[in-house]
Design an enzyme around this catalytic site. Structure first.
Site, short mmCIF file in Angstrom:
data_model
loop_
_atom_site.label_atom_id
_atom_site.label_comp_id
_atom_site.label_asym_id
_atom_site.label_seq_id
_atom_site.Cartn_x
_atom_site.Cartn_y
_atom_site.Cartn_z
N PHE A 131 49.64 39.09 38.81
CA PHE A 131 48.76 39.73 39.31
C PHE A 131 47.92 39.26 40.26
CE2 PHE A 131 44.33 40.52 39.55
CZ PHE A 131 43.98 42.27 39.01
N ASP A 203 46.77 31.11 33.76
CA ASP A 203 45.55 31.99 33.78
C ASP A 203 46.07 32.63 32.36
OD1 ASP A 203 44.19 34.79 34.10
OD2 ASP A 203 44.76 35.10 36.19
N TYR A 228 35.36 38.91 31.37
CA TYR A 228 34.82 40.22 31.14
C TYR A 228 35.68 41.30 30.14
CZ TYR A 228 37.28 40.43 36.23
OH TYR A 228 38.18 40.40 36.60
N LYS A 229 36.89 40.70 29.84
CA LYS A 229 37.74 41.46 29.74
C LYS A 229 37.33 41.34 27.70
CE LYS A 229 41.13 41.50 33.75
NZ LYS A 229 42.03 40.24 34.63
N ARG A 377 48.22 51.98 29.97
CA ARG A 377 48.33 50.98 29.88
C ARG A 377 46.82 51.01 28.71
NH1 ARG A 377 46.10 45.18 33.07
NH2 ARG A 377 43.84 46.98 33.29
C1 PLP Z 1 42.06 40.84 36.03
C2 PLP Z 1 42.51 39.08 36.45
C3 PLP Z 1 41.93 38.32 36.97
C4 PLP Z 1 40.78 39.18 37.44
O1 PLP Z 1 40.47 38.09 39.07
P1 PLP Z 1 38.92 38.18 39.37
O2 PLP Z 1 38.49 37.00 40.63
O3 PLP Z 1 37.26 38.13 38.41
O4 PLP Z 1 38.77 40.23 40.15
C5 PLP Z 1 42.82 37.88 37.86
N1 PLP Z 1 44.31 37.89 37.19
C6 PLP Z 1 44.75 38.15 36.51
C7 PLP Z 1 45.91 37.96 35.91
C8 PLP Z 1 43.42 39.23 35.88
O5 PLP Z 1 44.06 40.36 34.61
#
Ligand code: PLP
Length: 418
Positions: A131, A203, A228-229, A377
Site C-alpha cells: 500500500f 501492517d 475504520y476498516k 474489490r
Molecule cells: C488502509 C491502509 C492504510 C491507511 O493508512 P491511513 O494512515 O489510515 O490513511 C495503510 N496501510 C495499508 C496497508 C492500508 O490498507
C-alpha cells in the site's frame, strides 16, 4: 463443483453462529455492502455512545471528564480491546493517530533496535506493491535519517523473505494485499526474518477484525493497523500500534510528544518516555473518535475470531464459486488466491472496464470499490454479511453485465475517491 444455490446458501445462514451480530449494525436499506474493508458499517451502539460523549461528557462535565470519564486512559483501553483480536497482551497495544503516523513511529523504533544490535543493519525490506502510504512513510523516514542509517529496498512480491540479508534491519509487510486480497503466512515469514537477524513490522490494516491474528504466538516485533476498516470505528478512526513487550525498554518513540512522557503533568523540559506501551502516544487523544471506536469494538467482545475466519472463508469461497461462470461470460479474471490459507477476507476481480462496472454496480445497490488499474474489490465482513447477500450481489453483477449498464457515460466519470 456445482455453484452453490440460493436454498443451500440460506441453509448456511440459518446455522451461522454469528448471524445474530447483524442486528448490531445499522445497514442502510436496499444496500448490499461489500466494502467493510475500506469503511466498516456503523455499529448500532456508536450513535448512542456519541450522543452521551458529546452531550454529557463534553457538554456537561467538560475538562473534568479527563479524570471522571477516564478519557486519559482511553487509548490504552481501546488498545486492550484490539489486543485480544490480534494475539497481543493488553499492555502491548494502544489506539492513536493514523496507521501512517504509527508506522513512522514503529519503523523508527525498529531501526533503532536493529542498529543497536548491529550498526550494519540499516535496510528496510518491503514489497514494491505494498500500500503506497507504507512505502511513502518508509521513504520519508529513510530521507530523514540519511543513507548511513537507513535505506528502503523494494523487492518483488514473494521475494521479500529471500531479500533479507546481513544489512537488513526490518522486514516491513502488510499481511493482506489491498489489491488482490492475498494473505501472507505471518508466523512463517516472521520466523524467516528472525532467522536472518531482522525484525518484523506488520501492517494489519486488512487483518484486524477480519480473522484471528496471533502476533505474540508468531513472535512479531511491531505492528500497526486501521480502526475504520474491519473494526468499524468510523471514517478516519484512530489506528493502533503494537510493540512486543521485550522491545519496550529500548525502542524509543521518535515522535516524543508529551502524552508519551513518563509524567506529562509535571511539565518538565526534558523528555523521559513512559516505560510501557504508553510511550508510543504522542499528542492529546481524539476522544470523540476514540469513543466511537471503543463502542464499535464492544461488538467484538463476545465474538470468537475463529468463527469469524470460518465464515469469512465460506463467504469468499461462495463468491468465487458464484462468479466463476461470470468470468467466462463477461471477461472477469479472479485476482485472489483460491487457496483458503492464502486469502484474506476480500475477493478481487480484474476487468478492463473495472471502474465503470463498479460504478454501475454501486448504482444498483451493491457497494464494493475499485483499485487501479483494473480491480473490482469486494470485502466480506462476517459480522454483518450473509451468504444470501453474496448470492444477490453476484446476481446483480451478472445483470449489470448482461444489460451493459456499465456502458452508460456517467459511470466513466472518475470520482476523487474510488
Ligand atoms: C488502509 C491502509 C492504510 C491507511 O493508512 P491511513 O494512515 O489510515 O490513511 C495503510 N496501510 C495499508 C496497508 C492500508 O490498507
Amino acid at each position: 463443483m456445482t455453484p452453490p444455490d440460493l436454498d443451500g446458501l440460506r441453509a448456511l445462514d440459518a446455522r451461522d453462529p454469528l448471524a445474530s451480530k447483524r442486528a448490531e449494525f445499522l445497514i442502510p436499506g436496499g444496500v448490499i455492502y461489500l466494502d467493510g474493508n475500506s469503511l466498516g458499517v456503523l455499529p448500532a451502539r456508536v450513535p448512542e455512545r456519541m450522543e452521551r460523549v458529546v452531550r454529557e461528557e463534553w457538554g456537561q462535565d467538560l475538562i473534568r471528564s479527563w479524570n471522571t470519564h477516564g478519557w486519559i486512559d482511553l487509548p490504552a483501553r481501546v488498545g486492550a480491546r484490539i489486543a485480544r483480536l490480534i494475539g497481543a497482551d493488553a499492555d502491548e497495544v494502544i489506539a492513536a493517530d493514523s496507521t501512517s503516523v504509527n508506522l513512522f513511529k514503529v519503523l523508527s523504533a525498529a531501526l533503532h533496535v536493529a542498529a543497536k544490535g548491529d550498526p550494519r543493519r540499516r535496510v528496510i525490506v518491503a514489497e514494491e506493491d505494498n500500500f503506497p502510504t507504507d512505502l511513502y512513510i518508509a521513504q520519508g523516514l529513510a530521507a530523514l535519517l540519511g543513507e548511513a542509517r537507513a535505506e528502503l529496498r523494494l523487492v518483488a512480491p514473494h521475494r521479500v523473505a529471500d531479500a533479507v540479508g546481513d544489512d537488513t534491519a526490518v522486514l516491513m509487510l502488510t499481511q493482506v494485499d489491498y489489491r488482490t486480497g492475498e494473505r501472507h503466512d505471518l508466523p512463517a515469514v516472521t520466523r524467516r526474518a528472525h532467522e536472518r537477524g531482522a525484525l518484523a513490522v506488520w501492517d494489519l490494516a486488512h487483518s484486524a477484525g477480519a480473522f484471528p491474528v496471533d502476533l505474540n504466538g508468531a513472535g512479531a516485533d511491531f505492528a500497526v493497523g486501521c480502526g475504520y476498516k474491519y473494526l468499524n470505528g468510523g471514517p478516519g478512526a484512530p489506528a493502533f500500534l503494537y510493540v512486543a513487550r521485550r522491545h519496550h525498554a529500548d525502542a524509543p518513540n521518535v515522535l516524543s510528544g508529551w502524552m508519551g512522557h513518563a509524567s506529562p503533568f509535571e511539565f518538565t523540559s526534558r523528555y523521559t518516555g513512559a516505560s510501557g506501551i504508553g510511550q508510543y502516544a504522542t499528542g492529546t487523544p481524539s476522544i470523540l473518535s476514540l469513543s466511537a471506536l471503543d463502542a464499535a469494538l464492544e461488538v467484538f467482545e463476545d465474538v470468537e475470531m475463529r468463527l469469524v475466519r470460518e465464515k469469512s472463508l465460506s463467504l469468499t469461497r461462495t463468491f468465487i464459486e458464484l462468479t466463476r461462470p461470470l468470468c467466462a461470460r463477461h471477461g472477469f479474471r479472479l485476482a485472489t488466491p483460491e487457496d483458503d490459507a492464502r486469502r484474506g477476507s476480500q475477493v478481487s476481480l480484474a476487468h478492463p472496464h473495472g471502474y465503470e462496472i463498479m460504478q454501475a454496480l454501486i448504482a444498483a445497490g451493491v457497494v464494493g470499490d475499485f483499485r487501479a488499474p483494473n480491480l473490482l474489490r469486494f470485502g466480506f465482513t462476517p459480522l454483518y454479511t450473509s451468504h444470501e447477500d453474496v448470492w444477490h450481489a453476484v446476481q446483480t453483477l451478472d445483470t449489470v453485465m448482461r444489460e451493459g449498464r456499465w456502458q452508460d457515460a456517467r459511470y466513466a466519470e472518475r470520482n476523487a475517491v474510488t
